[in-house]
Design a protein around this motif. Structure first.
Motif, PDB file in Angstrom:
ATOM      1  N   UNK A 159      -1.772   0.590  -0.546  1.00 31.13           N
ATOM      2  CA  UNK A 159      -0.756   0.085  -1.673  1.00 31.13           C
ATOM      3  C   UNK A 159       0.051   1.274  -2.169  1.00 31.13           C
ATOM      4  N   UNK A 160      -0.999   2.611  -2.375  1.00 35.60           N
ATOM      5  CA  UNK A 160      -0.279   3.764  -2.697  1.00 35.60           C
ATOM      6  C   UNK A 160       1.032   4.158  -1.693  1.00 35.60           C
ATOM      7  N   UNK A 161       0.603   4.041  -0.495  1.00 40.21           N
ATOM      8  CA  UNK A 161       1.763   4.412   0.510  1.00 40.21           C
ATOM      9  C   UNK A 161       2.979   3.358   0.613  1.00 40.21           C
ATOM     10  N   UNK A 162       2.607   2.305   0.435  1.00 39.78           N
ATOM     11  CA  UNK A 162       3.733   1.206   0.436  1.00 39.78           C
ATOM     12  C   UNK A 162       4.673   1.230  -0.646  1.00 39.78           C
ATOM     13  N   UNK A 163       3.818   1.272  -1.933  1.00 42.86           N
ATOM     14  CA  UNK A 163       4.618   0.792  -3.041  1.00 42.86           C
ATOM     15  C   UNK A 163       4.909   2.163  -3.778  1.00 42.86           C
TER      16      UNK A 163
END
Length: 450
Positions: free
Chosen positions: A345-349
């Motif tokens: 989630x952190x990497x994509x968003x």
């Protein structure tokens, strides 16, 4: 084109006031009733009226919730499920219990009793317990390491299975005229000896209506996946993206086959937590309404439990640093599966700290979806028909209304599309999941596998 022969499985994952961490603060929830057995019986009847496969309770032998800011889960699930069994006739009843902090004989008795009481509707969600908080409650100086917990778990499930099998199906004679109740030759000591466990047997109860309760598992680490491939008949899992769910699905089905088991006899059930509105805008507004009730201190403590690092020094409106997740591993390692979900989630968003807390507030890493009933049904159908799921654990953001809205608006759409039953076709949880009844390992003189 939808395969009409293949049907979704749907479980209601019961979390007392709801799966959103702020649900207890919302006027639509009933936190005042989480110790009221009739509340759960009503939820069970709602699920059964919609022809759900089962209800499911998570559990752990420690207080993990910060009760200053959230309601504690409360009642012990196996006991509670006996009360739901009395209020329903077909609904499956799945409870979590730890192989680390139970003993095989005691746990075998609990689930055997639930299966008898319910007429064959019991399921055991097998966990090894992932929190250090439990150890001190059992007089231990530390929590066993991951590999040791899974080593014990394998022995535990083998021993429990042998106990359940130790009475053959026709062991009871019940000949009142001759005075013979049972045939001792069909009741067996199991004499299980492992590195962690020793259990003589035999069991003190006859074989259950299902042969034995359905075995469920939820770990997604490499150890967990291997364990699931060997033992699980249903698997609960968490995925944010379709492609991740497809990868997991394919991997598990292959592992099942390597153990000589049929992949069709293992149901993979991701979690979905739906905010439902008449329009997409209404659904998203409802989700924001819940998110605005969150307490950052609570969410930060929960996040620390996943990440293993204290994030309280970070400003809430700053972007979450990627380097905090540099040791998360990857989808091949799978050593810390829930951490990897958050890292993804952190990497994509690239959310802010507050935004990440809101993303996780909905269902602790399970997929949260806000939309109309049709959009929710579309998502379920896509995952079901694209090799990502055999069904879903439905995780309403709030209880009881969140489940009621799902059953009243989404389930009829799934039924109209031929994806979900309109009536039960059997009476046991194995019937609902389409699983065979296992034969006793002692039947016909077969020796217990040690």
């Amino acid at each position: 084109m939808t395969d009409q022969k293949r049907q979704l499985s749907l479980n209601a994952f019961i979390y007392p006031s709801g799966h959103h961490e702020a649900a207890w603060r919302h006027p639509a929830s009933r936190p005042d009733r989480i110790y009221d057995v009739t509340y759960y019986q009503e939820i069970g009847r709602t699920a059964e009226a919609a022809k759900f496969d089962a209800v499911f309770f998570a559990d752990g032998p420690a207080l993990r919730t910060n009760v200053k800011y959230n309601a504690a889960p409360g009642l012990e699930p196996i006991t509670l499920l006996t009360a739901i069994a009395a209020a329903t006739t077909h609904l499956g009843l799945i409870a979590t219990a730890s192989t680390t902090y139970y003993e095989p004989y005691n746990l075998a008795r609990l689930f055997s009793s639930l299966d008898h009481i319910s007429g064959g509707r019991a399921g055991w969600n097998i966990v090894t317990t992932g929190t250090d908080l439990a150890a001190a409650n059992f007089g231990l100086s530390e929590h066993p390491v991951h590999a040791e917990r899974y080593s014990r778990a394998r022995e535990f499930v083998d021993a429990v299975g042998a106990l359940w099998d130790s009475w053959e199906d026709d062991a009871i004679i019940l000949d009142q005229k001759s005075g013979i109740y049972a045939d001792p030759g069909k009741i067996h000591e199991i004499n299980y000896v492992g590195r962690h466990l020793r259990v003589r047997g035999p069991f003190n109860s006859a074989r259950t209506p299902q042969g034995h309760p359905v075995l469920v598992q939820a770990g997604a680490s490499n150890d967990g996946r291997s364990f699931a491939g060997q033992y699980a008949e249903a698997i609960f899992t968490a995925h944010q993206r379709l492609e991740d769910a497809q990868t997991f699905y394919t991997d598990i089905k292959k592992r099942v086959a390597t153990f000589g088991r049929s992949p069709d006899h293992v149901k993979i059930l991701p979690g979905i937590s739906p905010f439902i509105g008449d329009t997409e805008a209404e659904a998203k507004a409802l989700e924001r309404e819940f998110n605005e009730l969150t307490v950052p201190e609570y969410g930060l403590a929960q996040l620390q439990g996943i990440v293993g690092k204290d994030l309280r020094s970070l400003p809430l409106d700053d972007t979450v640093p990627l380097e905090l997740f540099s040791d998360a591993g990857n989808v091949t390692d799978n050593a810390r599966s829930r951490l990897q979900v958050v890292a993804g989630i952190v990497e994509r968003e690239r959310p802010t700290v507050r935004g990440l807390l809101h993303r996780l507030a909905g269902a602790r890493g399970h997929r949260v979806f806000a939309g109309t009933p049709e959009q929710v049904a579309d998502t379920i159908e896509t995952w079901f028909t694209s090799g990502a799921a055999d069904g879903f654990n439905v995780m309403p953001p709030y209880y009881p209304g969140g489940l009621e809205v799902f059953t009243e608006t989404v389930v009829p759409i799934l039924q109209e599309r031929g994806l979900f039953r309109t009536e039960y076709t059997g009476t046991t949880l194995r019937d609902h999941f389409g699983l065979p009844r296992p034969e006793s390992r002692f039947a016909g003189g077969i020796a217990a596998a040690q």
